[in-house]
Design a protein around this motif. Sequence first.
Motif, PDB file in Angstrom:
ATOM      1  N   SER A 104      21.558  -3.965  44.495  1.00 13.66           N
ATOM      2  CA  SER A 104      22.215  -2.655  44.598  1.00 13.66           C
ATOM      3  C   SER A 104      23.695  -2.825  44.891  1.00 13.66           C
ATOM      4  CB  SER A 104      21.579  -1.825  45.709  1.00 13.66           C
ATOM      5  OG  SER A 104      20.247  -1.549  45.383  1.00 13.66           O
TER       6      SER A 104
ATOM      7  N   ASP B 137      19.586   1.756  38.943  1.00 11.47           N
ATOM      8  CA  ASP B 137      19.103   0.986  40.091  1.00 11.47           C
ATOM      9  C   ASP B 137      17.633   1.318  40.322  1.00 11.47           C
ATOM     10  OD1 ASP B 137      18.778  -0.519  42.318  1.00 11.47           O
ATOM     11  OD2 ASP B 137      20.521   0.266  43.388  1.00 11.47           O
ATOM     12  N   GLU B 138      16.768   0.443  39.910  1.00 12.60           N
ATOM     13  CA  GLU B 138      15.315   0.630  39.975  1.00 12.60           C
ATOM     14  C   GLU B 138      14.888   1.989  39.428  1.00 12.60           C
ATOM     15  OE1 GLU B 138      13.339  -0.777  43.446  1.00 12.60           O
ATOM     16  OE2 GLU B 138      15.163  -1.759  44.169  1.00 12.60           O
TER      17      GLU B 138
HETATM   18 MG    MG Z   1      18.449  -2.018  46.130  1.00  7.20          MG
END
Ligand code: MG
Length: 708
Positions: free
Chosen positions: A49, A170-171
């Motif tokens: 991240s 992000d994911e």
């Molecule tokens: Mg993360």
Amino acid sequence: MEKELKLIDVNKKYKLSNKETFQALYDVNIEFDKGELVSIVGESGSGKSTLMNLIGGLDSDFSGNIIAGGEDLSKLSDKQLNKYRKNKVGFVFQSFNLISHLSILDNVTLALTLSNVNEKEKEEKATEMLKKVGLEGHLKKRPSQLSGGQKQRVAIARALINDPEIIIADEPTGALDSETSMQILQILKEIADSGKLVIMVTHSEKVASISSRVVEISDGHIVNDKVNTKYKKEKNVELKEDISEELPEKENKKKNSKEKQTLSMKSAIKLSFHNMWSSRVKNFLMAFGVAIGIGSLILMMCFSSGITDYIDNTMRSYSDPTIVTVSKKGTKEDITSMISYNPFSSEEIEELKNDINGYLTENNIDFEVTDDNMEFGIQMMTMMSNAKVIYNPENKFVDYFANSGQDLANSGLKYDTVIYMYTTPPTYTDTNLSEGKMSTAEGGVMFSKGIKSLFEDNSIFNEDGSSKQVDICFTYMDAQNRPYNLTFADQEITAIVDTSVMSNYMVMYIDYDYFQSLFKNNPNTDGNALSPNSIYIRTDSEETTNLINSYLATTEKYKGSVEEQLAGMFTSMSSIIGTSLIVISCISLFVSAMMILVVLYMSVSERTKEIGVLKSIGARRKDIKRIFTSESFLIGVLSGFFGIVFNLILTLVVWLVLANTIGIVPISYRWWYFVIAMLVSIVISMLSGLYPASKAAKLDPVESLRRE
Ligand code: MG
Ligand code: ADP
């Protein structure tokens, strides 16, 4: 050819305290190109991240260089970074980060709203984009009405709306089941295949296996970077053509020119309106609280001017514009000088005449004060001198003075205290009487309304139509402060005078000549007449009156009528009361301001995430500030409006109560009171909103997005 994205020696340290830091990324050197679908994998806490936030321009606190689309992020100003976030990069988060109080369509148009694109164009573009992610039937829904996969599609549509070259996710599938994950992945793949760079963080092996390249991070180091040779590009990718060709001219023009890419005031108000609506109960309650303060403030202003108006009107109805009233100034300028009887001697009357005539001649006014246009009057405040009016229908004899007034209480007679003895001024006419007729030099006395309480039937007339009679006893101090006890028995009441200023007190009016004859005939006065303490001059015009009045005001010797002074006293008293009432209202407004501050402050905390989202799509501090400022503006307008409505209701109630009790309603409206109220309300709200707004603007986007 230059790669789309290049990281050179990127190091990232988080500040933990003044001395300690934590290094999350070490010497990252990596390049990405358009058309790639990159998976970033690695254990939790490895720095994925962190890397995404750096690439996305959310975090500019790093060393090294990140070159994206030819621009070096480490060299960009805050302003340029905002633009970068808005136009060059699109963010997709694991937790979707949609703004819950906006519709799906509005969530997507938001990024365009920040660029001040016109309404129609925005809608067309956003609708098109939502169609592409398969959500055309859900435009008007709220995020809470969608499934996880649908929410992520909205987020993707939002990330794509400004046609960025880089998409960071992000994911994106972290919160979705595997089937939905695959659908989202498919969309991301299409985006990459349309020629954009898509970088996503993922934990899923399956997801990673579908991407064109897998980069592995461990403890802040890139430990693996593999190209997937089996990666197959989609054949007919429409996204590219559609998106880049859709609005080529307009978009490019905007991008190239020194564009005015800001959130318009209108959009800011619309946004804050949406938000206020979503927490409407809270906002309405708050506005209502402020409204109470505003409403009372208006009422107090109305009272203040109402009392002044009332006194003015009353004064005017008892004043004749062609009559000048003069009395002597006492030695002391306080209330005692008004109470004490301060008569003119005959020399002083001559002096007054000469003074005024001298002044008039000097000013070439063709008017002269003579004995013919002069009248006299006596005005005495008697509340210190034991003045009683006794209703004595059976003509019992009471020697009031012999018994020092003691026996009166036990005599069974009804009596009242006179506070004011007044020879009827020439300005009084029949219109000032509420019943009966003027008393004359032949006899009779008149009273203010207060006297009626002496009579059981509340009438000054007997059943046969004749006037009721009273005895008047009072002590009179002469100019040398010698007391004289006088009783005038069996005086007929001819009328009730409606002197509103004094009407609830006992005021006695008596003809000047009749008063003098009573004096002369009283054994206690040695046959002397009473010197006048008021002089009335009947002039030829209102101008002359005003001229003489203004002259008298400049002298040390003279002043206006006692009535005028009383009115002046009432006015200053009422302005003191009025001012204190307004001060109290201001305190309540201060409380309101604190309330707004607290509510807005809380709203900032509640909306931390939303602020983070706004920043991630390129909102500047100014834009965030503007949203919050317009929210406080709206609260101000709403409170002002409620305040006015509340005031009207309050006034109606107060009006009814006053009209049915004391019968006087000293409330005067001025149209601009409402304007003032509205302005006060807006200014107060906006002032209280300043601090929360600047706090919101200063929030760090990375931290606010991290917030749960
Ligand atoms: Mg993360
Ligand atoms: P990942 O996304 O790979 O799970 P992150 O990039 O979020 O990991 O975090 C990498 C490391 O940096 C972690 O050890 C984390 O504790 C640390 N970290 C992240 N944000 C901060 C912060 N604001 N302050 C201090 N340390 C942080």
